[in-house]
Write a protein that holds these residues in place. Structure first.
Motif, PDB file in Angstrom:
ATOM      1  N   UNK A 189     -27.430  73.356  59.766  1.00 13.55           N
ATOM      2  CA  UNK A 189     -27.102  72.265  58.835  1.00 13.55           C
ATOM      3  C   UNK A 189     -26.693  71.034  59.649  1.00 13.55           C
ATOM      4  N   UNK A 190     -26.714  69.820  59.026  1.00 16.37           N
ATOM      5  CA  UNK A 190     -26.384  68.612  59.795  1.00 16.37           C
ATOM      6  C   UNK A 190     -24.975  68.706  60.385  1.00 16.37           C
ATOM      7  N   UNK A 191     -24.785  68.061  61.513  1.00 11.35           N
ATOM      8  CA  UNK A 191     -23.470  68.127  62.149  1.00 11.35           C
ATOM      9  C   UNK A 191     -22.482  67.251  61.377  1.00 11.35           C
ATOM     10  N   UNK A 192     -21.212  67.467  61.653  1.00 16.99           N
ATOM     11  CA  UNK A 192     -20.142  66.746  60.946  1.00 16.99           C
ATOM     12  C   UNK A 192     -19.205  66.150  61.997  1.00 16.99           C
ATOM     13  N   UNK A 193     -18.814  64.889  61.833  1.00 15.99           N
ATOM     14  CA  UNK A 193     -17.987  64.212  62.835  1.00 15.99           C
ATOM     15  C   UNK A 193     -16.616  63.833  62.275  1.00 15.99           C
ATOM     16  N   UNK A 194     -15.581  63.933  63.096  1.00 19.26           N
ATOM     17  CA  UNK A 194     -14.241  63.476  62.709  1.00 19.26           C
ATOM     18  C   UNK A 194     -13.746  62.484  63.755  1.00 19.26           C
ATOM     19  N   UNK A 195     -13.042  61.459  63.288  1.00 10.11           N
ATOM     20  CA  UNK A 195     -12.393  60.522  64.203  1.00 10.11           C
ATOM     21  C   UNK A 195     -10.888  60.629  64.000  1.00 10.11           C
ATOM     22  N   UNK A 196     -10.158  60.838  65.102  1.00  8.00           N
ATOM     23  CA  UNK A 196      -8.695  60.974  65.043  1.00  8.00           C
ATOM     24  C   UNK A 196      -8.063  59.857  65.856  1.00  8.00           C
ATOM     25  N   UNK A 197      -6.939  59.292  65.366  1.00  7.46           N
ATOM     26  CA  UNK A 197      -6.249  58.270  66.175  1.00  7.46           C
ATOM     27  C   UNK A 197      -5.852  58.884  67.526  1.00  7.46           C
ATOM     28  N   UNK A 235      -3.485  70.732  65.142  1.00  9.93           N
ATOM     29  CA  UNK A 235      -3.439  70.355  66.564  1.00  9.93           C
ATOM     30  C   UNK A 235      -2.921  68.925  66.712  1.00  9.93           C
ATOM     31  N   UNK A 236      -3.426  68.012  65.876  1.00  9.07           N
ATOM     32  CA  UNK A 236      -2.985  66.607  65.973  1.00  9.07           C
ATOM     33  C   UNK A 236      -1.475  66.521  65.726  1.00  9.07           C
ATOM     34  N   UNK A 238       0.739  68.882  66.243  1.00  6.41           N
ATOM     35  CA  UNK A 238       1.433  69.497  67.386  1.00  6.41           C
ATOM     36  C   UNK A 238       1.496  68.535  68.572  1.00  6.41           C
ATOM     37  N   UNK A 239       0.413  67.785  68.768  1.00  6.44           N
ATOM     38  CA  UNK A 239       0.389  66.819  69.876  1.00  6.44           C
ATOM     39  C   UNK A 239       1.274  65.616  69.560  1.00  6.44           C
ATOM     40  N   UNK A 240       1.272  65.227  68.290  1.00  4.29           N
ATOM     41  CA  UNK A 240       2.063  64.067  67.874  1.00  4.29           C
ATOM     42  C   UNK A 240       3.557  64.321  68.048  1.00  4.29           C
ATOM     43  N   UNK A 241       3.952  65.602  68.015  1.00  2.00           N
ATOM     44  CA  UNK A 241       5.380  65.923  68.211  1.00  2.00           C
ATOM     45  C   UNK A 241       5.622  66.596  69.567  1.00  2.00           C
ATOM     46  N   UNK A 242       4.708  66.394  70.517  1.00  2.00           N
ATOM     47  CA  UNK A 242       4.855  66.998  71.851  1.00  2.00           C
ATOM     48  C   UNK A 242       6.057  66.416  72.587  1.00  2.00           C
ATOM     49  N   UNK A 243       6.571  67.203  73.530  1.00  2.00           N
ATOM     50  CA  UNK A 243       7.651  66.702  74.388  1.00  2.00           C
ATOM     51  C   UNK A 243       7.245  66.911  75.850  1.00  2.00           C
ATOM     52  N   UNK A 244       8.038  66.356  76.747  1.00  2.00           N
ATOM     53  CA  UNK A 244       7.698  66.427  78.178  1.00  2.00           C
ATOM     54  C   UNK A 244       8.854  67.077  78.936  1.00  2.00           C
ATOM     55  N   UNK A 245       8.909  68.435  78.917  1.00  2.00           N
ATOM     56  CA  UNK A 245      10.044  69.102  79.557  1.00  2.00           C
ATOM     57  C   UNK A 245       9.989  69.048  81.081  1.00  2.00           C
ATOM     58  N   UNK A 246       8.797  68.818  81.654  1.00  2.00           N
ATOM     59  CA  UNK A 246       8.669  68.766  83.116  1.00  2.00           C
ATOM     60  C   UNK A 246       8.314  67.357  83.564  1.00  2.00           C
ATOM     61  N   UNK A 247       7.527  67.295  84.641  1.00  2.00           N
ATOM     62  CA  UNK A 247       7.194  65.985  85.203  1.00  2.00           C
ATOM     63  C   UNK A 247       5.715  65.646  85.065  1.00  2.00           C
ATOM     64  N   UNK A 248       4.962  66.541  84.399  1.00  2.00           N
ATOM     65  CA  UNK A 248       3.531  66.307  84.259  1.00  2.00           C
ATOM     66  C   UNK A 248       3.154  65.964  82.838  1.00  2.00           C
TER      67      UNK A 248
END
Ligand code: PLP
Length: 257
Positions: A189-197, A235-236, A238-248
């Motif tokens: 079937x035709x493919x489907x595309x999503x755009x995320x900020x 996933x979006x 989870x990433x939007x509320x990510x934190x940086x516990x280390x240095x990377x």
């Protein structure tokens, strides 16, 4: 009493918890499913890059999947980092025994650049695992390498010809503008595309999160399209509320309190 879908996560251990099995287990829990797991390899890494991989011996892995599946029947399987081509036939047998939807995230390189798959492993994935795969979730670089061509449409066609039932190519690894484009190629079937900020940081374990969340949707009986849609939102967030516990890199927050 309602039953909780069981997801079998097959992958590597990342001590930072950003990626790998810990990411899978957090995601599966966050999606209100139950995780069981098989370790393909240990890794030495920090939140910036992978330093080395330490594969599990094939016979130990084989005995463990047999013991586990003799006891518990999963509703879906998610595969992440394999780490060694020697495990591929054992994983294929495990999939053929379980006979449930399989989401395969072909982890070929770390976000920090370290290669995580040699050519033998790429061949093993293509020849032995794609025919067992319900949904393949490569990023653009992985799609190009596995599909052996530059165009994303052609790579997806090649991966479906090689046996993957459906392919979701994610675009964050090569995004330059304001948006990330993810494209789902459904077989026939035709493919489907999503755009995320596009979010502002570099994240560790986004692919593991997305693929595990897809497996949860499929385990609950959603269509591939529905599962992919729901998993991208999870996933979006989870990433939007990510934190940086280390240095990377930033680490996703998958289980909200
Ligand atoms: N380590 C393990 C165990 C993984 O499973 C992965 C990705 O799936 C990585 C490292 C690399 O993660 P990333 O591509 O987010 O840097």
């Amino acid at each position: 009493m309602t039953t909780i879908p069981v997801i079998l996560a097959i992958g590597g251990h990342d001590p930072t918890g950003g990626a790998g099995l810990q990411a899978d287990i957090e995601t599966i829990h966050g999606m209100r499913c139950r995780a069981i797991s098989l370790v393909t390899c240990l890794t030495r890494q920090d939140s910036s890059n992978v330093i080395s991989i330490h594969p599990q011996p094939t016979d130990a892995f084989t005995r463990q999947w047999q013991t586990l599946l003799n006891d518990i029947q999963p509703d879906a399987i998610k595969i992440g980092l394999i780490g060694s081509h020697g495990l591929v036939p054992a994983i294929r047998q495990c999939l053929q025994t379980a006979r449930v939807p399989v989401v395969l995230d072909p982890v070929l390189a770390a976000g920090g650049g370290t290669p995580l798959a040699n050519n033998e492993l790429v061949t093993g994935i293509n020849e032995q695992l794609l025919p067992e795969t319900s949904l393949l979730t490569p990023n653009r670089a992985e799609a190009r390498r596995l599909g052996n061509c530059k165009s994303m449409d052609q790579a997806a066609r090649q991966l479906i010809t090689a046996g993957a039932a459906n392919v979701l190519i994610t675009g964050a690894d090569e995004a330059t503008g304001e948006q990330v484009s993810n494209r789902l190629y459904l077989n026939g079937t035709p493919s489907r595309n999503w755009l995320w900020p596009r979010l502002p940081h570099s994240y560790h374990g986004s692919g593991c999160t997305l693929a595990s969340a897809c497996a949860c949707g499929l385990a609950r009986g959603l269509t591939v399209l529905q599962a992919v849609e729901e998993a991208q939102q999870f996933t979006w967030d989870s990433l939007n509320s990510a934190t940086r516990p280390g240095q990377g890199q930033y680490l996703p927050t998958r289980c909200k309190t």
